[in-house]
Design a protein around this motif. Structure first.
Motif, PDB file in Angstrom:
ATOM      1  N   LEU A 117       0.851  -1.179   0.000  1.00 59.17           N
ATOM      2  CA  LEU A 117       0.000   0.000   0.000  1.00 59.17           C
ATOM      3  C   LEU A 117       0.893   1.237   0.000  1.00 59.17           C
ATOM      4  N   ALA A 118       0.364   2.325  -0.509  1.00 57.68           N
ATOM      5  CA  ALA A 118       1.129   3.570  -0.504  1.00 57.68           C
ATOM      6  C   ALA A 118       1.447   3.976   0.931  1.00 57.68           C
ATOM      7  N   ARG A 119       2.647   4.522   1.130  1.00 57.24           N
ATOM      8  CA  ARG A 119       3.058   4.917   2.481  1.00 57.24           C
ATOM      9  C   ARG A 119       2.108   5.944   3.078  1.00 57.24           C
ATOM     10  N   GLY A 120       1.517   6.775   2.224  1.00 54.23           N
ATOM     11  CA  GLY A 120       0.587   7.770   2.739  1.00 54.23           C
ATOM     12  C   GLY A 120      -0.572   7.147   3.494  1.00 54.23           C
ATOM     13  N   TRP A 121      -1.090   6.034   2.968  1.00 56.83           N
ATOM     14  CA  TRP A 121      -2.186   5.345   3.652  1.00 56.83           C
ATOM     15  C   TRP A 121      -1.726   4.785   4.992  1.00 56.83           C
ATOM     16  N   ASP A 268       9.997   8.622   3.207  1.00 60.28           N
ATOM     17  CA  ASP A 268      10.257   8.270   1.805  1.00 60.28           C
ATOM     18  C   ASP A 268      11.604   7.569   1.718  1.00 60.28           C
TER      19      ASP A 268
END
Length: 280
Positions: A117-121, A268
């Protein structure tokens, strides 16, 4: 000859992935909190000490003028409630930061960030988990304050809860950002001294800002006005009386977004601690 039919099974949809990640990350935060019942007591002992002891000791020392959102003179213990709610959220946000540093040292964060999953989530779910815990603790403190005679009209409670959640999100995002730069658990005490206490004491949590102006401490007043914690407290203070402080809400929402973006940048792999550790 009949052609063979190849059947492919579709993987879980994105909403299902997100639901599983939400349950895993937020559920882990709440489960860990519930397994440590003393954590609630330690989170409430500081604000309760101020509320019970100092509100009695300074009852006749700090007069609160009739300034918005107040329409009459109020008791000092009533004035303190929004600031002490902020204290609960501030210390829980730093506790969440400490937890992130610990998870990073133990390798849990690296494992989490390798999820599909995207790190933002994932970081957003960590932020949500910290916010939920802060709000739960703030509600408990609010009930204790009510038991000591601080009355809040029921019609103002929804707005106050929203303000509490947004203030908790701001301070959780601050903790998330600090977890990028606090490299070791041993350095966390320094963070407590140089971040938490100045944010708390250079704010209207314990005394109104006009007192600073009245005493001639204009430089301290300017610092308090630039302090995000000040605006989190003021948003809750106005919400207690069913009022909306536009400036406070703007600062809370903008700072929450900025802190989260900085944390996302720090985690990141091309820029942050993951690259410094030599992993991806």
């Amino acid at each position: 000859m009949q052609a063979a039919t190849v059947t492919t099974t579709a993987g879980p949809s994105l909403p299902l992935h997100l639901a599983r990640a939400l349950r895993a990350v937020v559920g882990r935060e709440i489960g860990r909190f519930l397994r440590q019942p003393t954590r609630l007591g330690s989170a409430l002992v500081r604000p309760l000490l101020w509320f019970v002891v100092f509100s009695a000791g300074f009852h006749n020392v700090f007069g609160v003028a009739i300034v918005p959102p107040y329409e009459t003179y109020i008791e000092y213990k009533v004035y303190m409630v929004p600031g002490l709610l902020g204290m609960v959220a501030l210390f829980n946000g730093m506790q969440s930061s400490l937890s992130m540093v610990y998870d990073r040292e133990m390798g849990v964060m690296r494992l989490l960030l390798t999820a599909p999953l995207a790190r933002g989530w994932l970081l957003g779910f960590k932020l949500l988990g910290s916010t939920v815990l802060s709000v739960l603790q703030m509600v408990v403190f609010l009930l204790i304050a009510w038991a000591f005679g601080v009355e809040i009209p029921l019609g103002h409670l929804p707005g106050l809860l929203v303000a509490m959640a947004c203030g908790a999100t701001l301070l959780a995002a601050l903790g998330l950002m600090l977890s990028v730069y606090v490299k070791q658990l041993e350095n966390f005490a320094g963070t407590m001294n140089f971040v938490i206490f100045p944010m708390f004491f250079i704010s209207p949590a314990l005394y109104p800002l006009w007192k600073l102006e009245e005493s001639g401490a204009l430089w301290l007043l300017r610092l308090a006005e630039f302090n995000p914690f000040t605006h989190a407290v003021e948003a809750m203070r106005f919400a207690m009386y069913g009022q909306f402080n536009t400036t406070a809400w703007a600062v809370v929402l903008v700072c929450s977004a900025v802190f989260f973006v900085l944390a996302l940048r720090g985690y990141d792999p091309q820029r942050g601690w993951i690259r410094q550790k030599g992993g991806g």
